[in-house]
Design a protein around this motif. Structure first.
Motif, short mmCIF file in Angstrom:
data_model
loop_
_atom_site.label_atom_id
_atom_site.label_comp_id
_atom_site.label_asym_id
_atom_site.label_seq_id
_atom_site.Cartn_x
_atom_site.Cartn_y
_atom_site.Cartn_z
N ALA A 28 45.15 -25.05 30.01
CA ALA A 28 44.76 -24.23 31.15
C ALA A 28 43.37 -23.64 30.93
CB ALA A 28 45.78 -23.12 31.38
N TYR A 29 43.11 -23.16 29.72
CA TYR A 29 41.77 -22.66 29.40
C TYR A 29 40.73 -23.75 29.63
CZ TYR A 29 43.41 -18.40 26.94
OH TYR A 29 43.94 -17.19 26.62
N HIS A 30 41.01 -24.94 29.16
CA HIS A 30 40.08 -26.07 29.31
C HIS A 30 39.82 -26.37 30.79
CE1 HIS A 30 38.86 -30.33 29.42
NE2 HIS A 30 38.14 -29.97 28.37
N ALA A 31 40.89 -26.40 31.57
CA ALA A 31 40.76 -26.70 32.99
C ALA A 31 39.92 -25.65 33.72
CB ALA A 31 42.15 -26.80 33.63
N LYS A 37 37.80 -21.09 24.07
CA LYS A 37 39.17 -20.57 23.88
C LYS A 37 40.15 -21.72 23.67
CE LYS A 37 39.19 -16.19 26.39
NZ LYS A 37 39.83 -15.46 27.51
N ALA A 38 39.97 -22.78 24.45
CA ALA A 38 40.87 -23.93 24.35
C ALA A 38 40.80 -24.56 22.97
CB ALA A 38 40.52 -24.97 25.42
N VAL A 39 39.60 -24.77 22.48
CA VAL A 39 39.41 -25.40 21.16
C VAL A 39 40.02 -24.52 20.06
CG1 VAL A 39 37.70 -26.08 19.44
CG2 VAL A 39 37.42 -26.77 21.83
N LYS A 40 39.75 -23.24 20.12
CA LYS A 40 40.26 -22.32 19.10
C LYS A 40 41.80 -22.36 19.06
CE LYS A 40 40.01 -17.50 17.66
NZ LYS A 40 39.47 -16.17 17.99
#
Length: 53
Positions: A28-31, A37-40
């Protein structure tokens, strides 16, 4: 985010439901363009899976 927070309190770090929730939150962060945040979060999920499952 609230589901992840609840599962972080109630489930062990290696519980598959907790990891699945964290993975979905990362997607969801990535989208939403929040790639950092997504990678972390995904790095944390992968590290736990590598060590515990």
């Amino acid at each position: 985010m609230q589901v992840v927070r609840i599962r972080e309190v109630r489930l062990t770090e290696t519980h598959r439901d907790r990891l699945a929730s964290q993975h979905q939150l990362a997607m969801a962060y990535h989208a939403k363009g929040q790639v950092g945040k997504a990678v972390k979060l995904l790095e944390r999920v992968v590290a736990v899976k590598s060590d515990g499952i």
